[in-house]
Design an enzyme around this catalytic site. Structure first.
Site, PDB file in Angstrom:
ATOM      1  N   CYS A  95      -7.118 -10.977  10.425  1.00  0.00           N
ATOM      2  CA  CYS A  95      -6.180 -11.160   9.315  1.00  0.00           C
ATOM      3  C   CYS A  95      -6.695 -12.132   8.258  1.00  0.00           C
ATOM      4  CB  CYS A  95      -4.820 -11.592   9.839  1.00  0.00           C
ATOM      5  SG  CYS A  95      -4.776 -13.225  10.619  1.00  0.00           S
ATOM      6  N   HIS A 105      -0.639 -15.650  11.350  1.00  0.00           N
ATOM      7  CA  HIS A 105      -0.988 -14.382  10.701  1.00  0.00           C
ATOM      8  C   HIS A 105      -0.847 -14.521   9.195  1.00  0.00           C
ATOM      9  CE1 HIS A 105      -1.855 -10.124  10.762  1.00  0.00           C
ATOM     10  NE2 HIS A 105      -0.819  -9.871   9.985  1.00  0.00           N
ATOM     11  N   HIS A 108      -2.558  -6.054   5.259  1.00  0.00           N
ATOM     12  CA  HIS A 108      -3.058  -7.023   6.224  1.00  0.00           C
ATOM     13  C   HIS A 108      -3.878  -6.316   7.292  1.00  0.00           C
ATOM     14  CE1 HIS A 108       0.400  -6.502   9.363  1.00  0.00           C
ATOM     15  NE2 HIS A 108       0.363  -5.451   8.576  1.00  0.00           N
TER      16      HIS A 108
END
Length: 255
Positions: A165, A216, A228
């Site tokens: 990520c 994240h 993402h």
């Protein structure tokens, strides 16, 4: 019908078409009452190898035309304008504008305007500042992020074939804006300016988990959607914001 007059207009319009770009449609001729305008200089697209910059229908609050000028290609500049934010734009066709900051002079002067001189000589494009305060066109961030869709999720991956990520967000900001936002979510959440989830803009970073130590991160791209590197099974995807997986914080990197 004045066949000779129409032939001259079509020929002149053909001379204004971009050079070296087969994937973008040629500039359409002006209407029969419009004046013929010829390019005064040429520029080369200086972006990211393998990618292109968006072409807009206007330099002030315009819309993306669906076409892109590919890195390394050469374009005729018909006019130059500065938008409300002080950014320089080049007109490269009828209702076709690109940002000057993603170009370099091609070094070849062509025929001057047959009716009036261009409003100003081509300005030297501005390079993105190497700091989180850098300004830039967020469309470059969105464009490069979208180009990664479908790529694999790779633990510790920073591109260009696979990402985790924070590797994805780091790669996009580095390549598209020349900005180093750090490698991890812990580093990235410390950058930029905090923004409300009700006032998101394309290019904003979204974080999940603790506001000081998130687990994240993704990139907001507009229309309630973000991109993402999700999971090893999903890879890089685009999703809509939803209540069951809602970000805890957002940061604006580009002013």
């Amino acid at each position: 019908m004045n066949i000779k007059s129409n032939f001259v207009k079509v020929t002149a319009a053909a001379a204004l078409t971009l050079t070296g770009v087969a994937t973008v449609s040629a500039v359409k001729p002006e209407s029969t009452t419009a004046k013929v305008q010829a390019a005064t200089t040429k520029v080369k697209i200086n972006y990211v190898p393998g990618y292109g910059i968006n072409i807009w229908d206007n330099y002030n609050g315009g819309h993306f035309t669906g076409q892109r000028a590919q890195h390394g290609t050469t374009w005729n500049v018909l006019d130059q304008k500065t938008d409300k934010k002080g950014r320089v734009w080049y007109q490269v066709g009828q209702n076709q504008w690109i940002m000057a900051q993603y170009t370099t002079p091609a070094g070849n002067t062509v025929t001057k305007n047959t009716t009036t001189q261009a409003t100003a000589t081509a300005a030297k494009p501005k390079k993105a500042k190497k700091s989180v305060q850098a300004t830039g066109d967020v469309s470059a961030i969105v464009t490069l992020a979208e180009a990664q869709l479908g790529k694999n999720y790779v633990w510790g991956g920073t591109g260009a074939n696979g990402f985790d990520c924070s590797g994805l967000t780091s790669y996009v900001y580095s390549k598209a804006a020349g900005v180093n936002i750090g490698r991890t979510t812990y580093d990235q959440v410390k950058q930029g300016t905090s923004v409300s989830m009700k006032n998101l803009q394309p290019g904003d970073l979204l974080f999940w988990g603790s506001a000081s130590a998130p687990y994240h991160v993704g990139i907001y791209v507009g229309n309630n959607q973000y991109i993402h590197a999700a999971t090893p099974g999903q890879g890089v995807i685009k999703q809509s914001l939803s209540g069951y997986f809602y970000p805890s914080a957002a940061k604006r990197i580009l002013n």
